[in-house]
Design an enzyme around this catalytic site. Structure first.
Site, PDB file in Angstrom:
ATOM      1  N   ILE A   1      11.082   5.658   5.649  1.00  0.00           N
ATOM      2  CA  ILE A   1       9.916   5.701   6.527  1.00  0.00           C
ATOM      3  C   ILE A   1       9.180   7.018   6.277  1.00  0.00           C
ATOM      4  CG2 ILE A   1       9.098   5.627   8.902  1.00  0.00           C
ATOM      5  CD1 ILE A   1      10.336   3.000   7.879  1.00  0.00           C
ATOM      6  N   LEU A   2       7.991   6.927   5.715  1.00  0.00           N
ATOM      7  CA  LEU A   2       7.244   8.128   5.351  1.00  0.00           C
ATOM      8  C   LEU A   2       6.799   8.918   6.568  1.00  0.00           C
ATOM      9  CD1 LEU A   2       5.085   6.539   2.513  1.00  0.00           C
ATOM     10  CD2 LEU A   2       6.966   8.154   2.218  1.00  0.00           C
ATOM     11  N   ASN A   3       6.421   8.200   7.621  1.00  0.00           N
ATOM     12  CA  ASN A   3       5.976   8.845   8.854  1.00  0.00           C
ATOM     13  C   ASN A   3       6.334   7.933  10.020  1.00  0.00           C
ATOM     14  OD1 ASN A   3       4.391   9.588  11.162  1.00  0.00           O
ATOM     15  ND2 ASN A   3       2.983  10.707   9.842  1.00  0.00           N
TER      16      ASN A   3
ATOM     17  N   THR B   1       3.225   6.866  12.410  1.00  0.00           N
ATOM     18  CA  THR B   1       2.283   5.849  11.933  1.00  0.00           C
ATOM     19  C   THR B   1       2.998   4.514  11.712  1.00  0.00           C
ATOM     20  OG1 THR B   1       2.575   6.605   9.652  1.00  0.00           O
ATOM     21  CG2 THR B   1       0.730   7.524  10.879  1.00  0.00           C
TER      22      THR B   1
ATOM     23  N   GLY C   1       0.784  -1.229   0.000  1.00  0.00           N
ATOM     24  CA  GLY C   1       0.000   0.000   0.000  1.00  0.00           C
ATOM     25  C   GLY C   1       0.813   1.275   0.000  1.00  0.00           C
ATOM     26  N   ALA C   2       1.661   1.460   1.008  1.00  0.00           N
ATOM     27  CA  ALA C   2       2.392   2.720   1.154  1.00  0.00           C
ATOM     28  C   ALA C   2       3.236   3.025  -0.071  1.00  0.00           C
ATOM     29  CB  ALA C   2       3.263   2.672   2.409  1.00  0.00           C
TER      30      ALA C   2
ATOM     31  N   LYS D   1       9.240   0.847   1.441  1.00  0.00           N
ATOM     32  CA  LYS D   1       8.869  -0.563   1.535  1.00  0.00           C
ATOM     33  C   LYS D   1       7.761  -0.738   2.570  1.00  0.00           C
ATOM     34  CE  LYS D   1      13.381  -2.595   0.359  1.00  0.00           C
ATOM     35  NZ  LYS D   1      14.497  -3.417   0.876  1.00  0.00           N
TER      36      LYS D   1
ATOM     37  N   GLY E   1       3.715  -3.333   7.382  1.00  0.00           N
ATOM     38  CA  GLY E   1       2.548  -3.802   8.125  1.00  0.00           C
ATOM     39  C   GLY E   1       2.595  -5.267   8.485  1.00  0.00           C
ATOM     40  N   GLU E   2       3.151  -6.092   7.599  1.00  0.00           N
ATOM     41  CA  GLU E   2       3.205  -7.526   7.868  1.00  0.00           C
ATOM     42  C   GLU E   2       4.555  -7.953   8.435  1.00  0.00           C
ATOM     43  OE1 GLU E   2       0.364  -9.590   4.677  1.00  0.00           O
ATOM     44  OE2 GLU E   2       1.545  -7.941   3.848  1.00  0.00           O
TER      45      GLU E   2
END
Length: 723
Positions: A608-610, A613, A515-516, A680, A683-684
């Site tokens: 790392i975008l944020n 989060t 997603g990201a 990259k 989440g998983e």
């Protein structure tokens, strides 16, 4: 050009939609208001195998408020499987009520539509169903002789091999041959699965809690055999998905069918009890691990055999051997997957499908091998690192696994805490142990489109971004707002993000840790196209702000679209995120209760975008990993074939008091082979190998190796000491 924004990429800003959520103003799918809204309640089978011979709806039909009762006898004709047995797809059909056949306990066999939810539920309980019942098959142990090799395992080869496993084991100085079991686990996002279906002539709008909007459109169109352009799906907020909402399921079909048949908007929400049978689960996986190494710790052989179960209507195999195929270098490897058919619901995708259970087996086995060798488990993993994916001989686009292990070991103080002798540290009535594990997760990057509209008011410019991507609680609104702010050099307060509408440009949807990277690159491309279009219209190549460009071009509004997709170079590499876990557990000597005291997670997951989060994503993954390790499992009642764990009273998930101190570290990395922004998925990665680290720590504390999850107090007490 002066940089204006402090809210662009890399800043730990709070969620853009956070205030709306805490104020109850973020509208989830079941919260849209419609005049004349009716409510539907599913009717579920009470046998696990057989067929319906009679349905008595007379008493239910008399009840106040009941509008319609739909069964296979009067249901709309849908596209059906027609006897086909195939793997589920995120955009596959979801037929229901097409035959009297029953394949598992809790299968939908009807739906009641009424003026209120309470009326629908009460009437559903009055319906009497008669069955011709067959002997059901729900016992895993009793059907091991019926296993077969599937054509594919969740889209991957069922079996892979290179070298000679037996030869590699025979030449090993140390080897293990052990079996691990991970149980059935069920999905329980905070937001229950739901739909509101609204028909206008031949067009239907579905307000549905789903991770993949475009695929949901396809599912509805294919199932109801109607043109895609007649279907619209809207899902602005999703209260958790984790794979359970990748495919629009049968409850949505029932809601859409009911709305069509009563000529009114209809809402159907799956109850918490129904979640155990209606939306998929992680199946029981039995995994045999065979590892061999020379006296210096170099792996000579790796074998991983998985046996799982699927349903009688669909074939789903969790690919537990994914990590085993690529994480460590070995000259000899054999990874296999086998299935049996059981009268249970079809398993489906659950966070890190394959890696979550597979990593427990692989990383527990690596710990057992380290114990056999008398070697530091962290050093064993470092010893067998590789910069080339052994499963396909492709170089990794980037791989900082060793850095993750070393940084984590230092942060955790591993060298001073860990001791190879189990039971080495005790505090009062507690046995203290330390464990670690390595992790990896594929970092896909898929084609994704977006649209950005710029509006100028004097010297001020605002931007509106639109894409059908979904925010499943991960922070998509925020990271896309940051991407737009960064690319257009705006403050994020001047950026509006709109998501989750099939009328917006198409994205791949949320899932699979793509997603990201996919959404952000697609959004960035739209913004870059907007800047280039403005320069053309303003007849300049100067590095001006968008406000200056719009002013020079005498524009007050401009819309641009953009699409990002992998290049050919992407396919020349193996693209993964990597991580390492270190944990401290305390085990009560008398009760066997395990308490998580401290956990350190280190992740190498691109840019790392944020951080805020991203931190939440890792914390969520660790929490779920703790549940996998210590509490979560679903039991099947043998006489009727139904799950006897049917609520949070008996299906236990971790809460705050189950978690100790958690530290999360992100290793600096920008992988521009992975995608232009170097992003990259995480989440998983966050759940992968968590259970193994905890299990390894329990062994280090007690000398008891619990190979069957969850690690309950009873298992700790009854498992023999092996070291």
């Amino acid at each position: 050009m002066e940089t204006k924004t402090k809210t662009g990429i890399g800043n730990p800003i709070s969620r853009l939609e956070g205030k709306l959520k805490v104020m109850g103003k973020a509208k989830y799918s079941s919260e849209f208001s419609f005049e004349n809204l009716a409510f539907a309640q599913g009717i579920q089978s009470t046998i696990a195998s057989g067929r319906i011979t009679a349905i008595d709806t007379s008493e239910a039909e008399k009840q106040e408020g009941v509008l319609k009762i739909i069964t296979y006898q009067n249901a709309l004709e849908l596209k059906d499987y027609n006897g086909r047995f195939e793997s589920p797809s995120t955009k596959g059909i979801s037929p229901s009520l097409q035959t009297p056949e029953v394949h598992f306990y809790g299968e939908y066999i009807g739906v009641v539509v009424a003026e209120t939810f309470e009326q629908a539920r009460y009437a559903a309980n009055l319906i009497k169903v008669t069955y011709a019942e067959d002997q059901h098959q729900t016992n895993f142990e009793e059907h091991l002789d019926s296993v077969y090799k599937p054509d594919k395992a969740n889209g991957n080869p069922a079996d892979t091999s290179w070298g000679d496993l037996e030869a590699g084991l025979n030449q090993a100085a140390a080897k293990i041959d052990v079996t691990y079991n991970t149980p059935i686990e069920h999905h329980h996002p905070m937001e229950l699965h739901n739909i509101i279906a609204v028909w206008e002539g031949d067009n239907v709008t579905a307000y549905a809690s789903t991770q993949m909007v475009e695929n949901a459109v396809t599912t509805i169109a294919e199932t109801f055999q109607m043109p895609k352009e007649n279907v619209r799906v809207i899902t602005p907020y999703v209260g958790g998905g984790f794979g359970s909402k990748l495919q629009l399921r049968e409850h949505a079909t029932l809601g859409i069918m009911a709305a069509k048949m009563v000529g009114r908007p209809v809402q159907l929400t799956v109850t918490r009890h129904e979640m155990f049978t209606a939306i998929g689960f992680r199946q029981h996986n039995r995994q045999r691990m065979r590892l061999g190494a020379d006296k210096d710790g170099n792996l000579t052989a790796v074998g991983h055999d998985t046996t799982s179960h699927t349903s009688f209507t669909e074939e789903f195999q969790e690919t537990c051997g994914l990590m085993t195929r690529m994480l460590y270098k070995t000259p000899n490897s054999l990874v296999t997957h086998r299935l049996m058919k059981l009268n249970l619901p079809s398993p489906r995708w659950m966070r890190a499908p394959g890696e979550a259970p597979g990593s427990f087996a692989l990383e527990s086995a690596m710990d057992e091998l380290a114990h056999e060798l008398g070697m530091d488990p962290a050093e064993l993993r470092i010893q067998n690192d590789t910069q080339v994916d052994p499963s396909n001989d492709k170089p990794f686009s980037s791989r900082q696994l060793v850095e993750c292990i070393r940084i984590g070991a230092k942060k955790f103080d591993w060298k001073n805490k860990w001791n190879p002798k189990p039971g080495h540290t005790q505090k009062d009535n507690w046995m203290v142990g330390y464990g670690m594990s390595a992790s990896s997760r594929a970092a896909p990057y898929l084609k994704s489109s977006a649209e950005v509209t710029l509006k100028r008011d004097g010297d001020a410019v605002t931007a509106v971004l639109k894409t059908d991507a979904t925010d499943i609680g991960t922070g998509t609104y925020t990271i896309l707002g940051q991407t737009v702010a960064e690319t257009l050099n705006l403050d994020i307060k001047d950026v509006q993000v709109e998501l989750g509408d099939s009328k917006f440009p198409v994205s791949p949807g949320s899932g699979g840790s793509w997603g990201a990277a996919s959404f952000a690159n697609g959004s960035r491309e739209a913004c870059l196209n907007a800047i280039n279009n403005l320069k053309t219209l303003a007849s300049t190549d100067e590095d001006l702000t968008v406000a200056e460009l719009m002013k020079q071009a005498e524009l007050y509004e401009l819309t641009a679209t953009g699409t990002a997709a992998p290049t050919e170079e992407f396919d020349d590499y193996s693209v993964y995120s990597f991580g390492a876990n270190f944990c401290e557990v305390w085990v009560d000597k008398d009760t066997g209760m395990v308490r998580l005291e401290h956990f350190v997670n280190v992740a190498s997951a691109g840019k790392i975008l944020n951080p805020k989060t991203a931190y939440g994503q890792i914390i969520g993954g660790i929490t779920w990993g703790v549940g996998q390790a210590l509490t979560e499992h679903s039991e099947v009642e043998p006489n009727h074939g139904n799950f006897i764990t049917r609520s949070f009273a008996d299906y236990h998930v971790p809460v705050n008091l189950d978690l100790g101190k958690i530290d999360v570290v992100f290793v600096p990395e920008e992988d521009y082979i992975a995608n232009p922004m170097g992003v990259k998925g995480i989440g998983e990665l966050g759940i992968t190998s968590i259970a193994a680290a905890i299990g390894n720590a329990v062994f280090n504390a007690t000398g008891r190796r619990v190979r069957d999850l969850p690690i309950t107090p009873q298992k700790v007490i009854t498992t023999p000491v092996t070291a």
